[in-house]
Write a protein that holds these residues in place. Structure first.
Motif, mmCIF file in Angstrom:
data_model
loop_
_atom_site.group_PDB
_atom_site.id
_atom_site.type_symbol
_atom_site.label_atom_id
_atom_site.label_comp_id
_atom_site.label_asym_id
_atom_site.label_seq_id
_atom_site.Cartn_x
_atom_site.Cartn_y
_atom_site.Cartn_z
ATOM 1 N N ASP A 57 30.346 46.529 -1.533
ATOM 2 C CA ASP A 57 30.716 46.227 -0.162
ATOM 3 C C ASP A 57 31.137 44.764 -0.090
ATOM 4 O OD1 ASP A 57 29.972 48.769 0.618
ATOM 5 O OD2 ASP A 57 27.902 48.158 0.994
ATOM 6 N N THR A 58 32.184 44.480 0.655
ATOM 7 C CA THR A 58 32.654 43.109 0.788
ATOM 8 C C THR A 58 32.724 42.731 2.254
ATOM 9 O OG1 THR A 58 34.962 43.791 0.805
ATOM 10 C CG2 THR A 58 34.014 43.230 -1.336
ATOM 11 N N LEU A 59 32.666 41.440 2.511
ATOM 12 C CA LEU A 59 32.706 40.930 3.864
ATOM 13 C C LEU A 59 33.359 39.561 3.849
ATOM 14 C CD1 LEU A 59 31.711 41.122 6.848
ATOM 15 C CD2 LEU A 59 29.600 40.060 6.076
ATOM 16 N N CYS A 60 34.320 39.358 4.714
ATOM 17 C CA CYS A 60 34.965 38.052 4.831
ATOM 18 C C CYS A 60 33.973 37.109 5.505
ATOM 19 C CB CYS A 60 36.251 38.158 5.648
ATOM 20 S SG CYS A 60 37.071 36.563 5.827
ATOM 21 N N MET A 61 33.586 36.040 4.820
ATOM 22 C CA MET A 61 32.544 35.160 5.355
ATOM 23 C C MET A 61 33.099 33.839 5.892
ATOM 24 S SD MET A 61 29.517 35.976 2.659
ATOM 25 C CE MET A 61 28.359 34.936 3.527
ATOM 26 N N ASN A 62 34.373 33.558 5.691
ATOM 27 C CA ASN A 62 34.999 32.320 6.166
ATOM 28 C C ASN A 62 34.163 31.083 5.813
ATOM 29 O OD1 ASN A 62 37.110 33.774 7.328
ATOM 30 N ND2 ASN A 62 35.948 34.075 9.208
ATOM 31 N N ALA A 63 34.789 30.116 5.213
ATOM 32 C CA ALA A 63 34.097 28.901 4.782
ATOM 33 C C ALA A 63 33.624 28.102 5.991
ATOM 34 C CB ALA A 63 35.026 28.047 3.926
#
Length: 81
Positions: A57-63
């Motif tokens: 599973d992946t999730l965009c976490m934004n820096a």
């Protein structure tokens, strides 16, 4: 071959079994046999060992910091040292 046995069934579970029995117009014996049979079939489909190729599973976490800003990066890393 059939075998008679006695089992303790919690009341909430027995109520659900009775609901299924009435919905399908089955005897209590047939209802329990059907549910056990379905449960065993579902259990057969569960792999005993994990698949070697797992879909992660992946999730965009934004820096949270600008990683190109050296000072901001060093400041953030100091918190974990």
């Amino acid at each position: 071959m059939h075998m008679k046995t006695t089992i303790d069934i919690p009341l909430p579970l027995l109520r659900k079994i009775r609901d299924i029995r009435h919905q399908n117009h089955w005897t209590l014996t047939r209802t329990v046999q059907e549910l056990i049979s379905r449960g065993l079939k579902m259990n057969e489909k569960i792999p005993t060992q994990p698949s070697p190729f797992r879909q992660w599973d992946t999730l965009c976490m934004n820096a949270r910091i600008d990683y190109t800003d050296k000072e901001a990066l060093e400041k953030a890393l100091e918190k974990y040292q």
